[in-house]
Design a protein around this motif. Sequence first.
Motif, mmCIF file in Angstrom:
data_model
loop_
_atom_site.group_PDB
_atom_site.id
_atom_site.type_symbol
_atom_site.label_atom_id
_atom_site.label_comp_id
_atom_site.label_asym_id
_atom_site.label_seq_id
_atom_site.Cartn_x
_atom_site.Cartn_y
_atom_site.Cartn_z
ATOM 1 N N HIS A 165 0.462 -0.237 12.145
ATOM 2 C CA HIS A 165 1.629 -0.039 11.269
ATOM 3 C C HIS A 165 1.808 -0.609 9.900
ATOM 4 O O HIS A 165 1.913 -0.312 8.872
ATOM 5 C CB HIS A 165 3.153 -0.255 12.079
ATOM 6 C CG HIS A 165 3.331 0.850 13.373
ATOM 7 N ND1 HIS A 165 3.296 2.036 13.080
ATOM 8 C CD2 HIS A 165 3.147 0.563 14.418
ATOM 9 C CE1 HIS A 165 3.498 2.629 14.110
ATOM 10 N NE2 HIS A 165 3.357 1.752 14.958
ATOM 11 N N ASP A 166 1.148 -2.143 9.944
ATOM 12 C CA ASP A 166 1.301 -3.059 8.647
ATOM 13 C C ASP A 166 0.226 -2.450 7.952
ATOM 14 O O ASP A 166 0.365 -2.454 6.725
ATOM 15 C CB ASP A 166 1.101 -4.297 9.275
ATOM 16 C CG ASP A 166 2.196 -5.146 9.846
ATOM 17 O OD1 ASP A 166 3.278 -4.542 9.899
ATOM 18 O OD2 ASP A 166 1.929 -6.071 10.400
ATOM 19 N N LEU A 167 -1.083 -2.133 8.531
ATOM 20 C CA LEU A 167 -1.979 -1.643 7.490
ATOM 21 C C LEU A 167 -1.628 -0.296 6.679
ATOM 22 O O LEU A 167 -1.704 -0.055 5.772
ATOM 23 C CB LEU A 167 -3.226 -1.227 8.511
ATOM 24 C CG LEU A 167 -4.442 -0.775 7.727
ATOM 25 C CD1 LEU A 167 -4.895 -1.973 6.665
ATOM 26 C CD2 LEU A 167 -5.529 -0.685 8.835
ATOM 27 N N GLU A 196 0.541 2.751 2.194
ATOM 28 C CA GLU A 196 1.461 3.433 1.574
ATOM 29 C C GLU A 196 2.086 2.859 0.305
ATOM 30 O O GLU A 196 2.048 3.563 -0.628
ATOM 31 C CB GLU A 196 2.491 4.069 2.642
ATOM 32 C CG GLU A 196 2.112 4.937 3.523
ATOM 33 C CD GLU A 196 3.238 5.140 4.584
ATOM 34 O OE1 GLU A 196 4.086 4.159 4.691
ATOM 35 O OE2 GLU A 196 3.272 5.946 5.439
ATOM 36 N N GLU A 197 2.062 1.742 0.285
ATOM 37 C CA GLU A 197 2.577 1.174 -0.878
ATOM 38 C C GLU A 197 1.391 1.220 -2.085
ATOM 39 O O GLU A 197 2.010 1.311 -3.191
ATOM 40 C CB GLU A 197 2.935 -0.505 -0.528
ATOM 41 C CG GLU A 197 4.051 -0.688 0.203
ATOM 42 C CD GLU A 197 4.358 -2.152 0.561
ATOM 43 O OE1 GLU A 197 3.780 -2.970 -0.071
ATOM 44 O OE2 GLU A 197 5.032 -2.524 1.633
ATOM 45 N N ASN A 198 0.369 0.893 -1.467
ATOM 46 C CA ASN A 198 -0.674 1.083 -2.758
ATOM 47 C C ASN A 198 -0.789 2.364 -3.148
ATOM 48 O O ASN A 198 -0.888 2.449 -4.653
ATOM 49 C CB ASN A 198 -2.062 0.719 -2.099
ATOM 50 C CG ASN A 198 -2.129 -1.006 -1.814
ATOM 51 O OD1 ASN A 198 -1.387 -1.628 -2.526
ATOM 52 N ND2 ASN A 198 -2.981 -1.248 -1.103
ATOM 53 N N VAL A 199 -0.710 3.396 -2.392
ATOM 54 C CA VAL A 199 -0.826 4.638 -2.849
ATOM 55 C C VAL A 199 0.316 5.001 -3.908
ATOM 56 O O VAL A 199 0.256 5.650 -4.916
ATOM 57 C CB VAL A 199 -0.880 5.493 -1.744
ATOM 58 C CG1 VAL A 199 -0.552 6.948 -2.176
ATOM 59 C CG2 VAL A 199 -2.112 5.546 -1.005
ATOM 60 N N ALA A 200 1.540 4.471 -3.345
ATOM 61 C CA ALA A 200 2.756 4.766 -4.243
ATOM 62 C C ALA A 200 2.520 3.997 -5.547
ATOM 63 O O ALA A 200 2.761 4.703 -6.878
ATOM 64 C CB ALA A 200 4.063 4.409 -3.536
ATOM 65 N N GLU A 221 2.263 5.822 -9.293
ATOM 66 C CA GLU A 221 3.127 5.641 -10.241
ATOM 67 C C GLU A 221 2.541 5.146 -11.616
ATOM 68 O O GLU A 221 2.777 5.502 -12.781
ATOM 69 C CB GLU A 221 4.028 4.356 -9.962
ATOM 70 C CG GLU A 221 4.989 3.927 -10.955
ATOM 71 C CD GLU A 221 5.920 2.624 -10.696
ATOM 72 O OE1 GLU A 221 6.350 1.765 -11.169
ATOM 73 O OE2 GLU A 221 6.257 2.697 -9.229
ATOM 74 N N GLN A 222 1.320 4.560 -11.374
ATOM 75 C CA GLN A 222 0.409 4.188 -12.651
ATOM 76 C C GLN A 222 -0.120 5.539 -13.158
ATOM 77 O O GLN A 222 -0.363 5.632 -14.315
ATOM 78 C CB GLN A 222 -0.800 3.167 -11.942
ATOM 79 C CG GLN A 222 -0.257 1.798 -11.919
ATOM 80 C CD GLN A 222 -1.272 0.918 -11.140
ATOM 81 O OE1 GLN A 222 -2.459 1.471 -10.950
ATOM 82 N NE2 GLN A 222 -1.291 -0.269 -11.330
#
Length: 101
Positions: A10-12, A17-21, A25-26
């Motif tokens: 779940h942490d991974l 998901e945060e990296n993809v978001a 955005e970039q």
Amino acid sequence: MDAIDEHNGHDLLAGLEENVARLVEQLTECRKENELLKAEVSSLQNILRSFKLPGTEGPSAEVQGGAGDGLSYAGMLQIKQKLVLVLQKIERELRGEKAGF
């Protein structure tokens, strides 16, 4: 041990998901900047296309009026050539970035 593996999973997943978001955005910001740059290049191209050198078109009165500006024909030609080179460089850079995506 299954609970630990599940927690790590779940942490991974949350980290991914945060990296993809962040990447999305970039990418969105880059696309906006790219559109602004394309509009600027287009504007500069239109200005360059409308730039008339003395003696290339129009009546001779226009040519004499242009000479009063303090720029010689050779100087104006040099400016136009530099503008063309700048626009070509910008276009190459934009194409290079587009190929990278």
